[in-house]
Design a protein around this motif. Structure first.
Motif, short mmCIF file in Angstrom:
data_model
loop_
_atom_site.label_atom_id
_atom_site.label_comp_id
_atom_site.label_asym_id
_atom_site.label_seq_id
_atom_site.Cartn_x
_atom_site.Cartn_y
_atom_site.Cartn_z
N VAL A 55 -5.84 2.75 14.16
CA VAL A 55 -5.78 1.67 13.35
C VAL A 55 -4.42 1.82 12.48
N ARG A 56 -3.54 0.84 12.58
CA ARG A 56 -2.29 1.11 11.57
C ARG A 56 -2.47 0.14 10.52
N LEU A 57 -2.09 0.92 9.35
CA LEU A 57 -2.32 0.24 8.10
C LEU A 57 -0.94 -0.09 7.63
N CYS A 58 -0.82 -1.41 6.96
CA CYS A 58 0.66 -1.60 6.25
C CYS A 58 0.29 -2.17 4.88
N ASP A 59 0.89 -1.76 4.08
CA ASP A 59 0.67 -1.94 2.57
C ASP A 59 1.65 -3.27 2.18
N THR A 60 0.96 -3.87 1.36
CA THR A 60 1.40 -5.29 0.99
C THR A 60 1.52 -5.05 -0.48
N ALA A 61 2.05 -6.09 -1.42
CA ALA A 61 2.05 -5.73 -3.12
C ALA A 61 0.18 -5.91 -3.49
N GLU A 62 -0.32 -6.97 -2.56
CA GLU A 62 -1.72 -7.20 -3.17
C GLU A 62 -2.75 -6.29 -2.45
N SER A 63 -2.62 -6.12 -1.28
CA SER A 63 -3.61 -5.28 -0.42
C SER A 63 -3.08 -4.70 0.72
N SER A 64 -3.82 -4.06 1.29
CA SER A 64 -3.36 -3.53 2.72
C SER A 64 -3.65 -4.37 4.01
#
Length: 83
Positions: A55-64
């Protein structure tokens, strides 16, 4: 006996997304709290733990955003969810 495998086959690729979502939503909530508290080393451990399950996680300003990566013969497929 034939009905059960047929139902499972009918679920297709959406099943991993459904199952992973149940697990990942609480984990991503925990990771978000760890990051908010500045416990980046522990948040990274959560990232590494889910990465071990492809599972790859990508972080954004609001969430992942997460993507499950299943390797096939010549391509990768995945699912995305926000938490």
């Amino acid at each position: 006996m034939i009905r059960r495998p047929a139902r499972a086959a009918g679920r297709g690729p959406s099943e991993p997304e459904h199952t992973l979502g149940r697990i990942l939503v609480p984990l991503l909530g925990l990771r978000r709290r760890l990051r908010a508290d500045g416990a980046y080393d522990l948040a990274d451990e959560v990232r590494e733990a889910v990465a071990a399950g492809r599972v790859r996680l990508c972080d954004t300003a609001e969430s992942s955003v997460w993507r499950w990566e299943e390797e096939t013969d010549d391509q990768q497929t995945g699912s995305r969810r926000e938490a």
